[in-house]
Design a protein around this motif. Structure first.
Motif, PDB file in Angstrom:
ATOM      1  N   VAL A 586      13.933  11.456  -1.102  1.00 55.40           N
ATOM      2  CA  VAL A 586      14.126  12.743  -1.906  1.00 55.40           C
ATOM      3  C   VAL A 586      12.499  12.201  -3.252  1.00 55.40           C
ATOM      4  CG1 VAL A 586      14.622  14.122  -4.356  1.00 55.40           C
ATOM      5  CG2 VAL A 586      15.608  13.058  -2.298  1.00 55.40           C
ATOM      6  N   ILE A 587      11.712  10.993  -3.293  1.00 54.57           N
ATOM      7  CA  ILE A 587      11.051  10.680  -4.378  1.00 54.57           C
ATOM      8  C   ILE A 587       9.837  11.066  -3.198  1.00 54.57           C
ATOM      9  CG2 ILE A 587       9.883   9.208  -5.281  1.00 54.57           C
ATOM     10  CD1 ILE A 587      11.825  10.626  -7.296  1.00 54.57           C
ATOM     11  N   LYS A 588       9.942  11.090  -2.131  1.00 49.65           N
ATOM     12  CA  LYS A 588       8.539  11.099  -1.254  1.00 49.65           C
ATOM     13  C   LYS A 588       8.462  12.011  -1.702  1.00 49.65           C
ATOM     14  CE  LYS A 588      10.187   8.532   2.197  1.00 49.65           C
ATOM     15  NZ  LYS A 588       9.924   8.102   3.480  1.00 49.65           N
ATOM     16  N   PHE A 589       9.445  13.538  -1.619  1.00 48.74           N
ATOM     17  CA  PHE A 589       9.081  14.457  -1.295  1.00 48.74           C
ATOM     18  C   PHE A 589       9.063  15.192  -2.365  1.00 48.74           C
ATOM     19  CE2 PHE A 589      10.348  13.243   2.934  1.00 48.74           C
ATOM     20  CZ  PHE A 589       9.387  13.872   3.937  1.00 48.74           C
ATOM     21  N   LEU A 590       8.992  14.542  -4.024  1.00 47.04           N
ATOM     22  CA  LEU A 590       9.578  15.039  -4.877  1.00 47.04           C
ATOM     23  C   LEU A 590       8.550  16.615  -4.789  1.00 47.04           C
ATOM     24  CD1 LEU A 590      10.486  14.724  -7.643  1.00 47.04           C
ATOM     25  CD2 LEU A 590       8.352  13.598  -8.578  1.00 47.04           C
ATOM     26  N   GLN A 591       7.397  16.366  -4.750  1.00 45.44           N
ATOM     27  CA  GLN A 591       6.836  18.011  -5.323  1.00 45.44           C
ATOM     28  C   GLN A 591       7.460  18.508  -4.438  1.00 45.44           C
ATOM     29  OE1 GLN A 591       2.346  18.041  -5.101  1.00 45.44           O
ATOM     30  NE2 GLN A 591       2.273  20.583  -4.810  1.00 45.44           N
ATOM     31  N   ASP A 592       7.635  18.830  -2.586  1.00 53.03           N
ATOM     32  CA  ASP A 592       8.005  20.022  -2.519  1.00 53.03           C
ATOM     33  C   ASP A 592       9.314  20.072  -2.113  1.00 53.03           C
ATOM     34  OD1 ASP A 592       5.625  19.351  -0.215  1.00 53.03           O
ATOM     35  OD2 ASP A 592       6.476  18.594   0.922  1.00 53.03           O
ATOM     36  N   THR A 593      10.670  19.456  -3.121  1.00 56.28           N
ATOM     37  CA  THR A 593      11.607  20.126  -3.212  1.00 56.28           C
ATOM     38  C   THR A 593      11.380  20.457  -4.756  1.00 56.28           C
ATOM     39  OG1 THR A 593      12.205  17.291  -1.923  1.00 56.28           O
ATOM     40  CG2 THR A 593      13.966  18.114  -3.881  1.00 56.28           C
ATOM     41  N   LEU A 594      10.903  19.572  -5.475  1.00 57.78           N
ATOM     42  CA  LEU A 594      10.409  20.556  -6.134  1.00 57.78           C
ATOM     43  C   LEU A 594      10.337  22.230  -6.768  1.00 57.78           C
ATOM     44  CD1 LEU A 594       9.707  18.317  -8.979  1.00 57.78           C
ATOM     45  CD2 LEU A 594      11.797  19.320  -8.987  1.00 57.78           C
ATOM     46  N   ASP A 595       9.230  22.293  -5.485  1.00 58.36           N
ATOM     47  CA  ASP A 595       9.196  23.734  -4.841  1.00 58.36           C
ATOM     48  C   ASP A 595       9.547  24.451  -4.624  1.00 58.36           C
ATOM     49  OD1 ASP A 595       6.747  23.452  -6.048  1.00 58.36           O
ATOM     50  OD2 ASP A 595       5.718  22.945  -4.035  1.00 58.36           O
ATOM     51  N   ALA A 596      10.818  23.844  -3.868  1.00 59.33           N
ATOM     52  CA  ALA A 596      11.612  25.032  -3.296  1.00 59.33           C
ATOM     53  C   ALA A 596      12.688  24.920  -3.728  1.00 59.33           C
ATOM     54  CB  ALA A 596      12.368  23.784  -1.712  1.00 59.33           C
ATOM     55  N   ILE A 625      14.492   9.613 -11.646  1.00 61.10           N
ATOM     56  CA  ILE A 625      13.134   9.517 -11.716  1.00 61.10           C
ATOM     57  C   ILE A 625      13.323   8.667 -13.020  1.00 61.10           C
ATOM     58  CG2 ILE A 625      11.066   9.927 -13.321  1.00 61.10           C
ATOM     59  CD1 ILE A 625      10.888  12.062 -11.298  1.00 61.10           C
ATOM     60  N   ALA A 626      14.550   8.435 -13.611  1.00 55.35           N
ATOM     61  CA  ALA A 626      15.174   7.721 -15.345  1.00 55.35           C
ATOM     62  C   ALA A 626      14.880   6.345 -14.987  1.00 55.35           C
ATOM     63  CB  ALA A 626      16.078   8.461 -15.808  1.00 55.35           C
ATOM     64  N   ASP A 627      15.640   6.419 -12.751  1.00 52.74           N
ATOM     65  CA  ASP A 627      16.222   5.090 -12.353  1.00 52.74           C
ATOM     66  C   ASP A 627      14.951   4.528 -12.475  1.00 52.74           C
ATOM     67  OD1 ASP A 627      16.750   2.796 -10.342  1.00 52.74           O
ATOM     68  OD2 ASP A 627      18.820   4.222 -10.503  1.00 52.74           O
ATOM     69  N   ARG A 628      15.487   2.073 -12.843  1.00 55.60           N
ATOM     70  CA  ARG A 628      14.518   1.631 -12.881  1.00 55.60           C
ATOM     71  C   ARG A 628      13.111   1.217 -11.574  1.00 55.60           C
ATOM     72  NH1 ARG A 628      13.418  -2.705 -16.260  1.00 55.60           N
ATOM     73  NH2 ARG A 628      15.507  -2.186 -17.100  1.00 55.60           N
ATOM     74  N   LYS A 629      13.932   1.743 -10.735  1.00 54.25           N
ATOM     75  CA  LYS A 629      13.663   2.006  -9.152  1.00 54.25           C
ATOM     76  C   LYS A 629      12.455   2.590  -9.361  1.00 54.25           C
ATOM     77  CE  LYS A 629      14.892   1.672  -3.880  1.00 54.25           C
ATOM     78  NZ  LYS A 629      15.827   1.593  -3.443  1.00 54.25           N
ATOM     79  N   PHE A 630      12.808   3.837  -9.566  1.00 57.31           N
ATOM     80  CA  PHE A 630      11.209   4.723  -9.925  1.00 57.31           C
ATOM     81  C   PHE A 630      10.654   4.870 -10.678  1.00 57.31           C
ATOM     82  CE2 PHE A 630      14.867   5.949  -6.087  1.00 57.31           C
ATOM     83  CZ  PHE A 630      14.523   5.675  -5.234  1.00 57.31           C
ATOM     84  N   HIS A 631      10.410   4.374 -11.659  1.00 54.85           N
ATOM     85  CA  HIS A 631       9.916   4.844 -13.368  1.00 54.85           C
ATOM     86  C   HIS A 631       8.563   4.695 -13.390  1.00 54.85           C
ATOM     87  CE1 HIS A 631       9.017   0.718 -13.474  1.00 54.85           C
ATOM     88  NE2 HIS A 631       7.969   0.886 -14.013  1.00 54.85           N
ATOM     89  N   HIS A 632       7.808   4.254 -12.113  1.00 60.21           N
ATOM     90  CA  HIS A 632       6.640   4.604 -11.949  1.00 60.21           C
ATOM     91  C   HIS A 632       6.082   6.251 -11.846  1.00 60.21           C
ATOM     92  CE1 HIS A 632       5.330   1.011 -12.217  1.00 60.21           C
ATOM     93  NE2 HIS A 632       6.063   0.198 -11.331  1.00 60.21           N
ATOM     94  N   PHE A 633       7.147   7.243 -11.569  1.00 60.38           N
ATOM     95  CA  PHE A 633       6.958   8.334 -11.383  1.00 60.38           C
ATOM     96  C   PHE A 633       7.439   9.095 -12.301  1.00 60.38           C
ATOM     97  CE2 PHE A 633       7.604   6.171  -6.772  1.00 60.38           C
ATOM     98  CZ  PHE A 633       6.942   7.142  -6.162  1.00 60.38           C
TER      99      PHE A 633
END
Length: 932
Positions: A586-596, A625-633
């Motif tokens: 999901v994070i890899k396709f964050l912009q496309d997912t939100l756009d959809a 995104i709040a997860d520590r694993k993806f906090h950079h996003f």
């Protein structure tokens, strides 16, 4: 001699108070105050012999004195004045931090925030920002103090390795191809693309313009790459020419064959991790390991070479310079324009970087020729197999210039593998990049042909390919080919059939595990009228693929959402399935997912069928995104909201669903997603605000009243939820479990700051029963106990709160008399007195039983007068038997305390025991003095 300097000032009126404020600019005043405070500490550092810190403070003070003079000169232009103020505030904050002084909270212009005129929430966010900036400054100073390259990687999440090939000295005699990449010996695989240099037989680059300009930068390295146990720079040398270098030109020989020549390896672990010097001027020599025989697999040689065995290189090898650079590529180009310019080749990692910013579109498919096994057939010796790779469309036409053998090289239409001499089992491990336009991937397949190569030119030209394999880049369900190894089926037969895409595209192209076992050593035929073609059961061929695309997904559930318009009847199910998709995908396709999601919301604005599902999906993404694993996003999501988000009507639906959830919870209905929603509330409101802002710009502020009414209704629903007596709606307990205490308490303090006596009275009256009020108060006390007892805020923020609290006590003529920590390093036990001489000899001793608080002892001086002689009886503690009393108390309490079920019962037992023991062990006396 006394010097008196008169300063201009003005009187500032605050109610009944008058403050004398100097006319000079606030920054000059702050520098003056700071220098006075630092001067005292500076002298103490000298006395204590801390020479290093003493010198550091001295340098900072001299810099501040110089900056103060520049500010007082009044000659600086506005832009330079602003930069100077930023520099001064940064130095002051940094100095206060290292000297363990209070943190100064400022606004965006560097001015000190007035806590009396600034909300608690604004103070909290300003403090977070200030803490972050100071931490970055401390890291920068640490990096400057350390040797070049040492631990500098701590300051940035993005890492790059700069490579400059100074020279390559090797007696090859033919043209060569130099493939340089990063290699992880633990995983036994390359982690980056190849940087390809084509070397002429004359000993210089084929492109003479690259002479003395062979520069590359390996990008996208993340913190995980720096944590690898070992990392090597590896170069594979492939010569291009005859089958055997020893052959002479007495007969016409085949040329253009890619043959193994040698490898070079260098351990760069210490350079990558910053443990040793990294300098673009320092040169390293990397010797060449030559193949013992021209059928040695280069990949196998690499595994042997990383063991570090010494070789007799005879001066043959590479001279290279290496340097670690930090930041994304644009930042590196800005900071190091002399190293990274337009001619510097960018070599990307095989995989995604740790942070994928919006607009960073990538569509790379990496293909690796892994291994194969080929029967010699009717030949006396094993075949010299060459694999040819091409990319074809559904009609079989070859797509032009879509194969990149390495970074820095031009694309080609075909790729030819290295030829290993007379080997039944081949192991190539050659990686190339396939760059097919996104719109053509669905009709594209890779075709592999296998041909025996002969050293004789005449024989070589007569050889036709003996087998063919293919693989489609897109699966029938619309997802791309999955990452990993694939065992392909090899077809043999009529060459015209093998070249005709219509003859083979409908055939199976990949073996499953069961088929692999069946095909080994048995005959297998292609069913269905495919005359002239059969499966080569004695041969095998494996490839590996890796898709690095922000547009092509390998998850069918995510694909269903991204392409929702093709099957709108499955939309509800696809929205629910999104919650089961792996977070990384999901994070890899964050912009496309939100756009959809927002496209679905906008195109269905007339109905609310999908509103709740879209809202839940949005909360799910924010939770990821709040997860520590993806906090950079977090920065990626912020950038999306400000730069790419365009749903002007989204605010209406988001507020509506949010209000519905709160209303449901206040009615006692099960609402499991409420806590997740509150955790995501920050970004939900950022979407709401941005959407309303865009709507207002587009329609010139229309529907302002309706927007305000919807917000008011939401806050009324929150009020109703807080008034609810239902146990499962207690927000305080949710806050305690949420782990977001600092944010919530800042909001709570801001709300309480706005409330007066009437508000509190109204709120208390809302509780229908006294027990409900007691329960609420207990929850409140427990919450604040947790906040004080645990590290909710940074230490300086807690100190700031305590200072504000003590200032309030001073305003009420109360003094706090505990001067030492009472729990760890925190002062959590207070003694407040309105008379300075009343409490004396306050001391902090050891712990009491299992408590984690220290015992606080003190004397209270009580002096009073009576109008007549007292007629009361008192206990004479000076002549009492204290040892007997301790024994009685111990005997009475032994075995009974553990049986008490409540705190009140335990206190009653303890009090009665003490009173009874006093009466037995302490003599009584009558009071005769008027003083008591």
């Amino acid at each position: 001699v006394t010097l008196i300097h008169l300063k201009s000032a003005h009187v500032e009126q605050r109610g009944a108070e008058e403050n004398i404020v100097p006319v000079e600019m606030p920054m000059v005043q702050e520098i003056t105050t700071t220098l006075r405070e630092w001067a005292t500490i500076w002298k103490q550092l000298y006395v204590m012999g801390q020479k290093e810190r003493y010198g550091q403070v001295r340098r900072m003070m001299c810099e501040l004195v110089e900056r103060r003079s520049q500010l007082l000169s009044g000659t600086l232009p506005k832009d330079e004045l602003l930069e100077l103020k930023k520099e001064v505030t940064s130095k002051i904050d940094y100095g206060n931090k290292i000297l363990e002084l209070d943190l100064v909270v400022r606004d965006e212009n560097g001015n000190i925030l007035d806590p009396d005129r600034t909300s608690v929430i604004s103070l909290f966010h300003a403090h977070k920002q200030a803490t972050s900036m100071i931490s970055e400054r401390i890291q920068e100073e640490m990096v400057k103090a350390l040797p070049t390259g040492c631990s500098a990687h701590l300051a940035s999440p993005s890492h790059n390795l700069y490579l400059c090939v100074r020279n390559f000295v090797c007696n090859i005699g033919e043209e060569a191809q130099l493939f340089t990449a990063l290699y992880d010996p633990g995983q036994q695989k390359m982690i980056s693309e190849n940087y390809l240099i084509r070397w002429a037989s004359t000993g210089v680059p084929q492109d003479i313009e690259l002479l003395n300009n062979l520069k590359a930068i390996f990008t996208d390295l993340g913190s995980k790459d720096l944590k690898r146990e070992r990392l090597f720079l590896v170069c594979q040398i492939v010569r291009v020419g005859r089958m055997d270098l020893k052959e002479t030109y007495t007969r016409k020989l085949s040329t253009g064959l890619r043959r193994p020549f040698g490898i070079s390896v260098m351990d760069i672990t210490d350079i990558i991790k910053g443990k040793c010097e990294s300098d673009e001027d320092k040169q390293y020599f990397i010797p060449v390991h030559l193949v013992a025989a021209e059928n040695d697999f280069l990949h196998s040689m690499i595994k042997k070479a990383v063991e570090g065995k010494e070789i007799n290189h005879k001066g043959q090898g590479f001279w290279v310079s290496l340097k670690m650079l930090w930041g994304d590529l644009s930042q590196v180009r800005k900071d190091h324009p002399h190293l990274v310019d337009r001619s510097t080749v960018v070599v990307r990692k095989l995989g995604f970087p740790e942070i994928i910013m919006p607009g960073d579109i990538r569509n790379d498919i990496y293909l690796t020729l892994v291994q194969g096994e080929f029967d010699k057939g009717n030949k006396k010796t094993q075949k010299n197999v060459e694999v040819t790779v091409c990319v074809c469309d559904e009609t079989g036409n070859m797509m032009q210039n879509v194969i990149f053998p390495g970074a820095g090289d031009k694309p080609s239409s075909e790729y030819h593998s290295v030829v290993y001499y007379q080997q039944r089992q081949q192991r190539w491990m050659e990686t190339m990049k396939i760059a097919v336009p996104i719109e053509d991937v669905h009709r594209t397949h890779l075709r592999f042909t296998f041909r025996h190569r002969s050293s004789s030119d005449s024989k070589d030209k007569s050889e036709k390919f003996f087998s063919m394999a293919f693989v489609k880049l897109m699966r029938p369900d619309g997802t791309t080919l999955h990452d990993g190894e694939h065992d392909l089926i090899l077809y043999k037969g009529d060459i015209r059939k093998l070249e005709d895409a219509s003859s083979y595209l409908n055939l199976p192209f990949m073996r499953s595990l069961s088929e692999t076992k069946t095909l080994s050593g048995s005959s297998f035929r292609v069913s269905g009228g495919m005359a002239g073609m059969g499966i080569s059961s004695r041969d095998s061929f494996q490839i590996s693929t890796l898709v690095c695309s922000t547009k092509l997904t390998q998850n069918v559930d995510l694909l269903g959402l991204l392409k929702w318009r093709s099957k709108p009847n499955l939309l509800a199910g696809n929205l629910q399935k999104l919650m089961n998709v792996d977070g990384g995908e999901v994070i890899k396709f964050l912009q496309d997912t939100l756009d959809a999601l927002f496209s679905i919301m906008m195109e269905n604005s007339a109905t609310d069928v999908y509103d709740t599902l879209i809202f839940d999906a949005l909360v799910f993404i924010v939770g990821l995104i709040a997860d520590r694993k993806f906090h950079h996003f977090n920065a990626v999501l912020e950038a999306y909201i400000q730069q790419h988000f365009s749903a002007t009507l989204a605010y209406k639906k988001l507020i509506s669903v949010l209000t519905q959830y709160v209303d449901s919870a206040s009615r006692g209905e099960p609402c499991e997603s409420l806590l997740r929603t509150f955790k995501a509330l920050e970004y939900i409101f950022k979407f709401i605000v941005r959407s309303r802002h865009l709507f207002s710009q587009l329609y010139e502020g229309k529907e302002k009243t309706e927007f305000q009414a919807s917000l008011q209704q939401f806050f009324l629903s929150v009020n109703q939820l807080m008034k609810s007596t239902l146990e499962n709606t207690t927000l305080l307990s949710q806050v305690r479990r949420a782990g977001e205490s600092c944010h919530y308490v800042a909001c709570m303090a801001a709300i309480l700051n706005q409330m007066d006596e009437a508000h509190y009275s109204s709120y208390i009256q809302a509780f229908s029963a006294r027990t409900d009020l007691v329960d609420f108060l207990m929850e409140t006390f427990i919450l604040f106990k947790d906040l004080i007892g645990k590290t909710v805020y940074p230490s300086d923020w807690m100190v700031m709160n305590m200072i504000k609290f003590l200032d309030t006590l001073n305003d009420c003529f109360m003094e706090q008399l505990v001067r030492e920590p009472t729990r760890g390093e925190a002062t959590l036990d207070l003694i407040l007195s309105g008379v300075q001489e009343l409490v004396q000899e306050v001391t902090i001793t050891g712990l009491l039983g299992n408590s984690d608080h220290n015992i606080t002892t003190f004397n209270i001086l009580v002096v009073g007068r009576t109008s007549q002689r007292p007629n009361t009886v008192a206990l004479n503690f000076r002549k009492g038997n204290c040892a007997k009393m301790r024994g009685l108390v111990k005997q009475k309490l032994k075995g009974t305390v553990t049986k008490v079920k409540s705190l009140q019962a335990a206190w009653a037992l303890f009090k009665d025991t003490i009173i009874e023991a006093q009466l037995q062990c302490m003599p009584q006396i009558k009071k005769h003095s008027k003083r008591i």
